[in-house]
Every structure is written in structure tokens, then in C-alpha cells.
Design an enzyme around this catalytic site. Structure first.
Site, mmCIF file in Angstrom:
data_model
loop_
_atom_site.group_PDB
_atom_site.id
_atom_site.type_symbol
_atom_site.label_atom_id
_atom_site.label_comp_id
_atom_site.label_asym_id
_atom_site.label_seq_id
_atom_site.Cartn_x
_atom_site.Cartn_y
_atom_site.Cartn_z
ATOM 1 N N LEU A 125 5.318 20.176 44.182
ATOM 2 C CA LEU A 125 4.419 19.712 45.240
ATOM 3 C C LEU A 125 3.087 20.464 45.193
ATOM 4 C CD1 LEU A 125 3.816 18.261 48.004
ATOM 5 C CD2 LEU A 125 4.971 20.185 49.103
ATOM 6 N N GLY A 131 -1.310 23.567 49.048
ATOM 7 C CA GLY A 131 -0.073 24.308 49.224
ATOM 8 C C GLY A 131 0.495 23.967 50.584
ATOM 9 N N THR A 158 8.750 26.864 40.747
ATOM 10 C CA THR A 158 9.943 27.642 40.437
ATOM 11 C C THR A 158 10.858 26.851 39.503
ATOM 12 O OG1 THR A 158 9.849 28.728 42.588
ATOM 13 C CG2 THR A 158 11.952 28.810 41.435
ATOM 14 N N ASP A 240 12.506 21.488 54.949
ATOM 15 C CA ASP A 240 13.284 21.957 56.112
ATOM 16 C C ASP A 240 14.600 22.566 55.643
ATOM 17 O OD1 ASP A 240 11.495 21.409 58.122
ATOM 18 O OD2 ASP A 240 12.352 19.450 58.627
ATOM 19 N N ARG A 268 22.914 61.911 50.308
ATOM 20 C CA ARG A 268 21.747 62.769 50.182
ATOM 21 C C ARG A 268 21.845 63.951 51.151
ATOM 22 N NH1 ARG A 268 17.631 64.809 47.131
ATOM 23 N NH2 ARG A 268 15.629 64.888 48.260
ATOM 24 N N ILE A 337 14.070 55.548 53.298
ATOM 25 C CA ILE A 337 15.248 56.413 53.403
ATOM 26 C C ILE A 337 15.588 57.035 52.054
ATOM 27 C CG2 ILE A 337 17.765 56.351 53.777
ATOM 28 C CD1 ILE A 337 17.148 54.338 56.095
ATOM 29 N N GLY A 339 13.395 57.849 49.910
ATOM 30 C CA GLY A 339 12.319 58.754 49.512
ATOM 31 C C GLY A 339 11.798 58.404 48.129
ATOM 32 N N GLY A 340 11.481 59.409 47.342
ATOM 33 C CA GLY A 340 10.932 59.201 46.001
ATOM 34 C C GLY A 340 11.849 58.396 45.099
ATOM 35 N N GLU A 363 7.878 28.204 50.111
ATOM 36 C CA GLU A 363 8.501 27.183 50.978
ATOM 37 C C GLU A 363 7.935 27.227 52.400
ATOM 38 O OE1 GLU A 363 12.005 25.407 50.425
ATOM 39 O OE2 GLU A 363 12.441 26.228 48.451
#
Length: 380
Positions: A125, A131, A158, A240, A268, A337, A339-340, A363
Site C-alpha cells: 500500500l 503512507g 515487509t 484493523d 546482578r 536495568i 546497565g552497560g 501499520e
């Protein structure tokens, strides 16, 4: 989980969960790096009935309800968002319009192989200037005898490179504006139908996104979906259903983010105890779980409304906008959470974070969903 799944829905969930964790998840990171399309996995998914879930058995489909489809898609997205988007597009905007609007010939010829995954489908489409506003598309189709001749260029499609057929929209009567748009089934290999540029994307890298070019592409008139001028209605109805699919993908990916965050927070150690013991982390995880559950319930609500034959358009937009934005927030918090470690490719959070970003765009953007919801609540 507050929503009560039926015994059949729980069985589908368990079956797809086992398959996704065993067959899809172990190689998801490799596919993200290589960009390899999950062709072999999709064949197995076809054998399990996951590629024609809403298609009735007489056309080789599984014939299950939309809630079952949603739980299955959530499990696939948990394992690999790239595979999930291929499954979602194939089911909602390829199988969907052919089943709802296709002639018996199109159902026998194309829907049956789509439903078992021996053919893969896509939907075209979007264009460079069209768009969120499909009426701005420039593609046109002119009737010549027993054929339509299509000219135009579609983008951001896609599975466009790897699909066997594409549902394509084009103007047959520009004077009628959106009521002059028609939809066609165009097969791979049709003269004048080419795959153009393949996009290099931030995420969903194992799912191809391409430009499709139509130059004097001659399509048999029997490949018209519905009647001339039905294309806009076909596209909106398909989208939809597709929005329930994107909401389901968002829920599945967010669940993977939450599970990763909980697991890491227990392992951790900082200041001589797991970071899961710190109130700041615990409250983050509590918020993530709450947002995820709300999104799941909105998604199931839209799916159940569709199954009951109710107008689910606004509900689908609510589920899509909330779940897609939730997935981005949860991915962000889960990475924080970690971190690095969340920022490096050794851990899956880096991929989840990139994959989640497009959920608020494709979509129908978040902005378009809010427009749909506002029109429903306030009126146009």
C-alpha cells in the site's frame, strides 16, 4: 493473567511456546546479525497451522479465533520479532484480504497454499508520498481487455523480496478519490514486477523491507480483489486486523524484555546483594509488569470483539498504540536495568530495543491510531 483463555487457546499457546523456544529463539540473534530470512522456520510454522490461523479448514487454514492468533503471535515475537512480523503480515494483510474479498478462484489458487505456508504473502500500500494517507498514492491500474496494467512504486514493503505474491493497491479511477482505489493479487515473476531497493533497518533485520516496482505490469482481471473501487475498504479492514497483530507482537517482545530484566536483576550483585532487592529496581519492574498486563488485556479485548463480530476498529487502535508504546518503554527500562550489558550485542536486550522501535510506526503510526480513537470517541 486476568484474561481467561479457553482450553483450546491454552493448548495453542503451549504448543507455539514450545516450538518458538526450541526452534526460533536459539538462532534469532544470528539471523539479526546476518539478515537471513527465516524461510525454513516459516515452512515448519506452516505445518503447525500458524500461517493461516484465521483461514477456515476448507481452504487449508487452522480456522481458529483471533484470540488464539494473538497468543500464538505473542509467543513467536517473544522468540524473534523478525519472524513474528512476517507471520503477522502474512496472516493479516495477505491471507486476510484474499479470504474476505477474493473470488473462489483466488482462494483455491492462492489462499490454500498461503494457509499452509508453501507460499508467503505480502501487502503493498505504502508509497513515498502515501503512507498514513492512502488516497495520496500514485500507482494506477488500467483495464486492457482481460488484464489490468499496473504502474507505480511501493516502498517499505515487509517480506516484499521473499514473498510469492503481493496484495497491491492502485487507482483504477482517480476521479473518485479513495473510492477509486482497487486491490490486486500480483504473483512473483509477473513481467513488469520488480524488487527494487532493500532497506537497511535499525531492527527486525531478518525480515526484509523493500521497494516494489510495477512497470507495465500486466495482471489478469481475475486477480482483482472484490470489485473495482473496493481497494480502500479492503486495505482499512486488513489494517484493523493487522493492528491486533502489531499489538500482539509488542506484548510478546515486552514479555521477553521483562523476563530478561527480572532474571538479570536476581543475578546482578551490587553492594553485596542482588539489585532485585533495591526498591528502585523493584518499582521499575512492577511498573513494567503492570503496563504489560494492561496492553495484553487491551489486545485480547480487541481480538475478542473481532471474534464476536463487533466493530473493533477503535479497540484495535487502542491496543496498537498502547501496546507499541508500552513495548518501547519496557525495552528501555529493561535495558536500563542491565546497565552497560544491555547496550552490547552479547545480551539480547540490545536487539529487543532496536526491534521494538518500529512498532509505533508501521501499520499506522501512534498519531494515526489516536486519530482513529478520537474520531470514534468525539466524532469526525
Amino acid at each position: 493473567m486476568a484474561y481467561q483463555l479457553s482450553e483450546e487457546q491454552r493448548m495453542i499457546q503451549a504448543m507455539v511456546r514450545d516450538f518458538a523456544r526450541e526452534e526460533i529463539l536459539p538462532t534469532a540473534s544470528e539471523r539479526d546479525k546476518s539478515g537471513e530470512f527465516p524461510a525454513e522456520i516459516l515452512k515448519k510454522m506452516g505445518e503447525l497451522g500458524l500461517m493461516g490461523m484465521s483461514v477456515p479448514p476448507e481452504y487449508n487454514g487452522a480456522g481458529v479465533d483471533t484470540v488464539s492468533y494473538s497468543v500464538a503471535l505473542q509467543e513467536v515475537a517473544y522468540a524473534c520479532a523478525s519472524t513474528a512480523v512476517v507471520m503477522s503480515v502474512h496472516n493479516s494483510v495477505a491471507c486476510g484480504p484474499i479470504y474476505l474479498y477474493g473470488s473462489e478462484y483466488l482462494k483455491e489458487t492462492h489462499l490454500k497454499p498461503l494457509a499452509v505456508g508453501t507460499k508467503i504473502g505480502s501487502f503493498a500500500l505504502t508509497e513515498a508520498s502515501a503512507g498514513s494517507d492512502p488516497a495520496s498514492q500514485k500507482a494506477n491500474a488500467v483495464r486492457e481487455g482481460d488484464d489490468y496494467v499496473i504502474n507505480g512504486t511501493k516502498m517499505f514493503i515487509t517480506t516484499g523480496k521473499n514473498s510469492d505474491l503481493t496484495v497491491v493497491t492502485a487507482y483504477t479511477d482517480r476521479d473518485k478519490k479513495h473510492r477509486g482505489i482497487s486491490a490486486f493479487v500480483v504473483e512473483k515473476g509477473t513481467p513488469g514486477f520488480y524488487v527494487g531497493k532493500e532497506e537497511e533497518k535499525m531492527g527486525l533485520r531478518a525480515s526484509d523491507t523493500v521497494e516494489l516496482i510495477f512497470e507495465e505490469c500486466r495482471v489478469p482481471a481475475q486477480n482483482l480483489l472484490g470489485q473495482e473501487g473496493d481497494g480502500f475498504v479492503i486495505a482499512m479492514a486488513s489494517l484493523d486486523g493487522g493492528r491486533i497483530g502489531i499489538a500482539s507482537q509488542s506484548v510478546g517482545l515486552a514479555q521477553a524484555c521483562l523476563d530478561a530484566a527480572v532474571s538479570y536483576s536476581k543475578e546482578r550483585i551490587q553492594f553485596n546483594k542482588p539489585i532485585a532487592k533495591f526498591q528502585g529496581i523493584r518499582w521499575m519492574i512492577a511498573d513494567m509488569a503492570t503496563q504489560l498486563e494492561a496492553a495484553r488485556l487491551l489486545t485480547f479485548n480487541a481480538a475478542a470483539m473481532r471474534d464476536r463480530g463487533e466493530d473493533f476498529s477503535a479497540a484495535a487502535s487502542m491496543a496498537k498504540v498502547f501496546a507499541s508504546e508500552m513495548a518501547n518503554k519496557v525495552a528501555y527500562q529493561a535495558l536500563q536495568i542491565h546497565g552497560g550489558y544491555g547496550y552490547i550485542r552479547e545480551f539480547p536486550l540490545e536487539r529487543y530495543y532496536r526491534d521494538a522501535r518500529v512498532f509505533t510506526i508501521y501499520e499506522g503510526t501512534s498519531e494515526i491510531q489516536r486519530r482513529v480513537i478520537a474520531n470514534h470517541v468525539i466524532g469526525k
